[in-house]
Design a protein around this motif. Structure first.
Motif, short mmCIF file in Angstrom:
data_model
loop_
_atom_site.label_atom_id
_atom_site.label_comp_id
_atom_site.label_asym_id
_atom_site.label_seq_id
_atom_site.Cartn_x
_atom_site.Cartn_y
_atom_site.Cartn_z
N MET A 103 -0.93 16.96 3.31
CA MET A 103 -1.02 15.18 4.14
C MET A 103 -0.47 14.54 3.20
SD MET A 103 -3.76 12.58 4.26
CE MET A 103 -4.21 12.84 6.66
N GLN B 147 3.19 12.57 2.36
CA GLN B 147 2.78 11.52 2.10
C GLN B 147 4.13 10.65 0.72
OE1 GLN B 147 1.29 8.38 2.95
NE2 GLN B 147 0.55 9.36 4.59
N HIS C 95 -1.00 5.63 -2.10
CA HIS C 95 -1.25 5.49 -0.42
C HIS C 95 -0.80 7.13 -0.45
CE1 HIS C 95 -0.18 1.97 0.73
NE2 HIS C 95 0.95 1.48 0.21
N VAL C 96 -0.88 8.05 -1.22
CA VAL C 96 -0.71 9.64 -1.39
C VAL C 96 -2.20 9.91 -1.75
CG1 VAL C 96 0.02 11.64 -1.97
CG2 VAL C 96 1.22 9.49 -2.03
#
Length: 174
Positions: A81, A85, A145-146
């Motif tokens: 993920m 991202q 966001h990461v």
């Protein structure tokens, strides 16, 4: 793979190999690694004959936070993920600044002692304004966001830290 002193190796261009031709398509390089990140090592990845500016950011482990002695940082990530991202972050940078040539982002996972790099970003563009703005935006978006989590280890304990940007909005975009 590890280079000298267990560090992330220099990209081919930085190690004395030819710079890619001006006709080379823009490239995005994202890396999660437990290897040591050498400050500035990503610059060779973004060198380009059509780029007049390269902006970089290096985030390092500092020795104190809010009056407490920091011994090290520990990072964990859900790699698939986080990588996705980071790639999406690169795509977003290209939408906002279409003249960017190359983007390289590396984040360290695992233990990061004081003074060592946790994150390296290098971005090239024909002019400095786009590279500088994109670099600042990249670190803000990465922190917000990461899915990479940070634990600060102090003398006598430690604490998992949430990125303030993830909860209060990215700096300058509230």
């Amino acid at each position: 793979s590890k280079g000298a002193e267990g560090a992330l190796p220099l990209p081919a261009a930085a190690a004395g190999h030819p710079t890619p031709p001006a006709s080379a398509p823009p490239r995005d390089i994202v890396t999660l690694t437990s290897d040591r990140l050498l400050p500035g090592a990503l610059v060779g990845s973004v060198l380009c004959p059509t780029a007049g500016g390269i902006a970089t950011f290096t985030g390092t482990t500092r020795d104190t936070f809010e009056g407490r002695d920091v011994l090290r940082l520990e990072y964990e990530a859900y790699a698939p993920m986080a990588t996705a991202q980071l790639q999406a972050l690169c795509a977003g940078l290209r939408q906002k600044w279409p003249d960017l040539r190359h983007i390289a982002i590396a984040h360290r996972i695992g233990l990061v002692p004081v003074t060592e790099s946790s994150v390296e970003i290098a971005i090239s563009s024909p002019h400095r304004v786009s590279a500088l703005a994109a670099c600042a935006h990249a670190i803000d978006q990465l922190k917000a966001h990461v899915p990479i989590w940070k634990k600060e280890v102090y003398r006598g304990g430690g604490a998992w830290k949430a990125n303030a940007e993830a909860f209060a909005g990215v700096a300058g975009q509230k």
